[in-house]
Design a protein around this motif. Structure first.
Motif, PDB file in Angstrom:
ATOM      1  N   TYR A  98      53.616   3.865  -3.012  1.00 60.58           N
ATOM      2  CA  TYR A  98      54.131   4.626  -4.684  1.00 60.58           C
ATOM      3  C   TYR A  98      55.606   2.802  -4.966  1.00 60.58           C
ATOM      4  CZ  TYR A  98      55.849   8.670  -7.587  1.00 60.58           C
ATOM      5  OH  TYR A  98      56.011   9.555  -8.831  1.00 60.58           O
ATOM      6  N   GLY A  99      54.879   3.306  -6.657  1.00 60.34           N
ATOM      7  CA  GLY A  99      56.080   2.162  -7.122  1.00 60.34           C
ATOM      8  C   GLY A  99      56.616   2.198  -8.400  1.00 60.34           C
ATOM      9  N   LEU A 100      57.389   1.964  -9.024  1.00 62.11           N
ATOM     10  CA  LEU A 100      57.845   2.265 -10.390  1.00 62.11           C
ATOM     11  C   LEU A 100      57.902   0.788 -11.164  1.00 62.11           C
ATOM     12  CD1 LEU A 100      61.373   4.900  -9.522  1.00 62.11           C
ATOM     13  CD2 LEU A 100      59.110   5.121 -10.303  1.00 62.11           C
ATOM     14  N   GLY A 101      57.418   1.210 -12.862  1.00 59.60           N
ATOM     15  CA  GLY A 101      57.923  -0.006 -13.341  1.00 59.60           C
ATOM     16  C   GLY A 101      58.422   1.022 -14.990  1.00 59.60           C
ATOM     17  N   VAL A 102      57.918  -0.289 -15.996  1.00 54.98           N
ATOM     18  CA  VAL A 102      58.364   0.331 -17.017  1.00 54.98           C
ATOM     19  C   VAL A 102      57.309   0.324 -18.046  1.00 54.98           C
ATOM     20  CG1 VAL A 102      60.286  -2.075 -17.630  1.00 54.98           C
ATOM     21  CG2 VAL A 102      60.854   0.808 -18.871  1.00 54.98           C
ATOM     22  N   ALA A 103      57.800   0.813 -18.969  1.00 55.30           N
ATOM     23  CA  ALA A 103      56.839   0.357 -20.536  1.00 55.30           C
ATOM     24  C   ALA A 103      57.944  -0.615 -21.598  1.00 55.30           C
ATOM     25  CB  ALA A 103      56.613   1.953 -21.712  1.00 55.30           C
ATOM     26  N   LEU A 104      56.197  -1.870 -21.870  1.00 55.04           N
ATOM     27  CA  LEU A 104      57.013  -3.174 -22.788  1.00 55.04           C
ATOM     28  C   LEU A 104      57.963  -2.331 -24.181  1.00 55.04           C
ATOM     29  CD1 LEU A 104      55.060  -6.233 -22.607  1.00 55.04           C
ATOM     30  CD2 LEU A 104      55.560  -4.397 -24.917  1.00 55.04           C
ATOM     31  N   GLU A 105      56.763  -1.575 -24.591  1.00 53.12           N
ATOM     32  CA  GLU A 105      57.324  -0.654 -26.228  1.00 53.12           C
ATOM     33  C   GLU A 105      57.991   0.481 -25.724  1.00 53.12           C
ATOM     34  OE1 GLU A 105      54.044  -0.763 -24.461  1.00 53.12           O
ATOM     35  OE2 GLU A 105      52.895  -1.112 -25.686  1.00 53.12           O
ATOM     36  N   LEU A 145      57.596   4.329 -15.690  1.00 53.10           N
ATOM     37  CA  LEU A 145      56.282   5.071 -15.440  1.00 53.10           C
ATOM     38  C   LEU A 145      56.628   4.781 -13.655  1.00 53.10           C
ATOM     39  CD1 LEU A 145      54.495   2.443 -17.838  1.00 53.10           C
ATOM     40  CD2 LEU A 145      55.058   4.398 -18.300  1.00 53.10           C
ATOM     41  N   GLU A 146      55.699   6.049 -13.111  1.00 53.68           N
ATOM     42  CA  GLU A 146      54.947   6.019 -11.813  1.00 53.68           C
ATOM     43  C   GLU A 146      53.351   5.976 -11.377  1.00 53.68           C
ATOM     44  OE1 GLU A 146      56.971   8.696 -14.497  1.00 53.68           O
ATOM     45  OE2 GLU A 146      59.127   8.610 -14.272  1.00 53.68           O
ATOM     46  N   PHE A 147      53.825   5.538 -10.282  1.00 55.01           N
ATOM     47  CA  PHE A 147      52.301   4.575 -10.433  1.00 55.01           C
ATOM     48  C   PHE A 147      52.733   5.180  -8.399  1.00 55.01           C
ATOM     49  CE2 PHE A 147      53.507   2.125 -13.318  1.00 55.01           C
ATOM     50  CZ  PHE A 147      52.865   2.378 -14.127  1.00 55.01           C
ATOM     51  N   SER A 148      50.587   5.784  -8.278  1.00 56.72           N
ATOM     52  CA  SER A 148      50.839   5.907  -6.266  1.00 56.72           C
ATOM     53  C   SER A 148      49.478   5.124  -6.108  1.00 56.72           C
ATOM     54  CB  SER A 148      50.272   7.412  -6.603  1.00 56.72           C
ATOM     55  OG  SER A 148      49.883   7.610  -4.695  1.00 56.72           O
ATOM     56  N   GLN A 188      66.344   4.677 -22.633  1.00 58.24           N
ATOM     57  CA  GLN A 188      66.208   3.753 -21.176  1.00 58.24           C
ATOM     58  C   GLN A 188      65.931   2.997 -21.822  1.00 58.24           C
ATOM     59  OE1 GLN A 188      64.631   7.724 -18.401  1.00 58.24           O
ATOM     60  NE2 GLN A 188      62.921   6.196 -19.772  1.00 58.24           N
ATOM     61  N   PRO A 189      66.275   1.418 -21.170  1.00 58.55           N
ATOM     62  CA  PRO A 189      65.842   0.922 -21.366  1.00 58.55           C
ATOM     63  C   PRO A 189      64.777  -0.108 -20.741  1.00 58.55           C
ATOM     64  CG  PRO A 189      67.559   0.206 -19.309  1.00 58.55           C
ATOM     65  CD  PRO A 189      67.093   1.894 -19.804  1.00 58.55           C
ATOM     66  N   GLU A 190      64.561  -1.502 -20.969  1.00 58.20           N
ATOM     67  CA  GLU A 190      63.671  -1.924 -20.834  1.00 58.20           C
ATOM     68  C   GLU A 190      62.935  -2.803 -19.009  1.00 58.20           C
ATOM     69  OE1 GLU A 190      61.492  -4.557 -22.958  1.00 58.20           O
ATOM     70  OE2 GLU A 190      59.683  -5.179 -20.993  1.00 58.20           O
ATOM     71  N   ARG A 191      64.366  -1.679 -18.246  1.00 55.14           N
ATOM     72  CA  ARG A 191      64.098  -1.765 -16.621  1.00 55.14           C
ATOM     73  C   ARG A 191      63.913  -0.023 -16.339  1.00 55.14           C
ATOM     74  NH1 ARG A 191      65.724  -6.765 -15.759  1.00 55.14           N
ATOM     75  NH2 ARG A 191      66.051  -5.987 -13.461  1.00 55.14           N
ATOM     76  N   VAL A 192      63.466  -0.410 -14.520  1.00 57.05           N
ATOM     77  CA  VAL A 192      63.313   0.988 -14.417  1.00 57.05           C
ATOM     78  C   VAL A 192      64.772   2.037 -13.910  1.00 57.05           C
ATOM     79  CG1 VAL A 192      62.524   1.838 -11.778  1.00 57.05           C
ATOM     80  CG2 VAL A 192      61.592  -0.129 -13.136  1.00 57.05           C
ATOM     81  N   THR A 193      64.736   3.178 -14.552  1.00 58.91           N
ATOM     82  CA  THR A 193      65.376   4.337 -14.687  1.00 58.91           C
ATOM     83  C   THR A 193      64.992   5.041 -13.735  1.00 58.91           C
ATOM     84  OG1 THR A 193      65.634   4.083 -16.829  1.00 58.91           O
ATOM     85  CG2 THR A 193      66.655   5.626 -15.571  1.00 58.91           C
ATOM     86  N   LEU A 194      66.332   4.334 -12.903  1.00 60.43           N
ATOM     87  CA  LEU A 194      66.782   5.877 -11.331  1.00 60.43           C
ATOM     88  C   LEU A 194      66.947   7.098 -11.746  1.00 60.43           C
ATOM     89  CD1 LEU A 194      68.004   3.552  -8.829  1.00 60.43           C
ATOM     90  CD2 LEU A 194      65.497   3.263  -9.495  1.00 60.43           C
TER      91      LEU A 194
END
Ligand SMILES: O=c1ccn([C@H]2C[C@H](O)[C@@H](COP(=O)(O)OP(=O)(O)OP(=O)(O)O)O2)c(=O)[nH]1
Length: 197
Positions: A98-105, A145-148, A188-194
């Motif tokens: 499971y991973g977390l990313g962040v949207a560019l927009e 963004l959350e991905f499995s 939220q900034p352009e970083r993963v927010t926990l």
């Protein structure tokens, strides 16, 4: 009602999506059909977001601990490196992880709109599930963004290319927006927010 491409473009011009891509992009150099990309930009009734290259984190087990949404332990998340080759820039989401990313927009959701985020078919066909929940009325920021990866094979997740699709639904005006109630995930900034409580 589900909003169309014309409405999305009008709202984007007023700051709903930055940067905004009119029309779906499928190649970085359309003239020469060079380097196909996972499509991003405005479609008939939605918008395909891009994944930021800034950060991608993967969950790991910390022996002797159980994750607690009320006291999230950042040690459960590990940053993963950005790779690059002739196909583009990418992170690797290992099999069954499971991973977390962040949207560019950056998004600014209008006060009478709820945004639903769904996966892209090309990734779905590889076993990648997008677990993003709705973006609420008057919420602003970069979506976490959350991905499995539900498959048994490691998978590339391409940065700066299409990653998920947004649908915009108009509702009757609400009394209290996300901004009015000062939600904890606002701006939220352009970083993963926990996870927060
Ligand atoms: O996958 C997601 C889903 C939502 N959001 C943003 C947009 C949304 O408007 C906000 C809050 O989401 P939600 O209301 O689902 O969070 P919650 O857990 O209910 O927290 P809160 O108490 O702040 O509403 O977080 C993300 O960044 N990623």
């Amino acid at each position: 009602m589900l909003k169309n491409d014309r409405w999305i473009a009008e709202q984007a011009a007023q700051g709903m999506l930055e940067p905004f891509q009119k029309g779906l992009v499928r190649h970085l150099d359309p003239e020469q059909q060079a380097r196909p990309v996972l499509s991003f930009g405005c479609s008939s009734y939605g918008y395909d977001l891009r994944l930021s290259a800034q950060e991608f984190m993967i969950f790991r087990h910390v022996p002797g601990t159980v994750m607690n949404p009320k006291r999230f332990n950042p040690a459960n998340l590990e940053p993963t490196p950005l790779h690059e080759d002739e196909d583009g820039r990418y992170f690797i989401l290992p099999a069954h992880s499971y991973g977390l990313g962040v949207a560019l927009e950056k998004m600014r959701v209008p006060p009478y709109i709820t945004v639903i985020c769904l996966g892209k078919s090309t990734y779905a066909r590889l076993g990648i599930i997008v677990n993003t929940t709705p973006a609420e009325a008057s919420w602003e920021g970069h979506l976490t963004l959350e991905f499995s990866n539900s498959s048994g094979a490691d998978c590339r997740i391409y940065a700066e290319e299409g990653i998920c699709q947004l649908l915009f639904f108009e509702g009757d005006p609400c009394d209290t927006t996300y901004s009015d109630r000062q939600g904890k995930y606002q701006h939220q900034p352009e970083r993963v927010t926990l996870a927060r409580i």
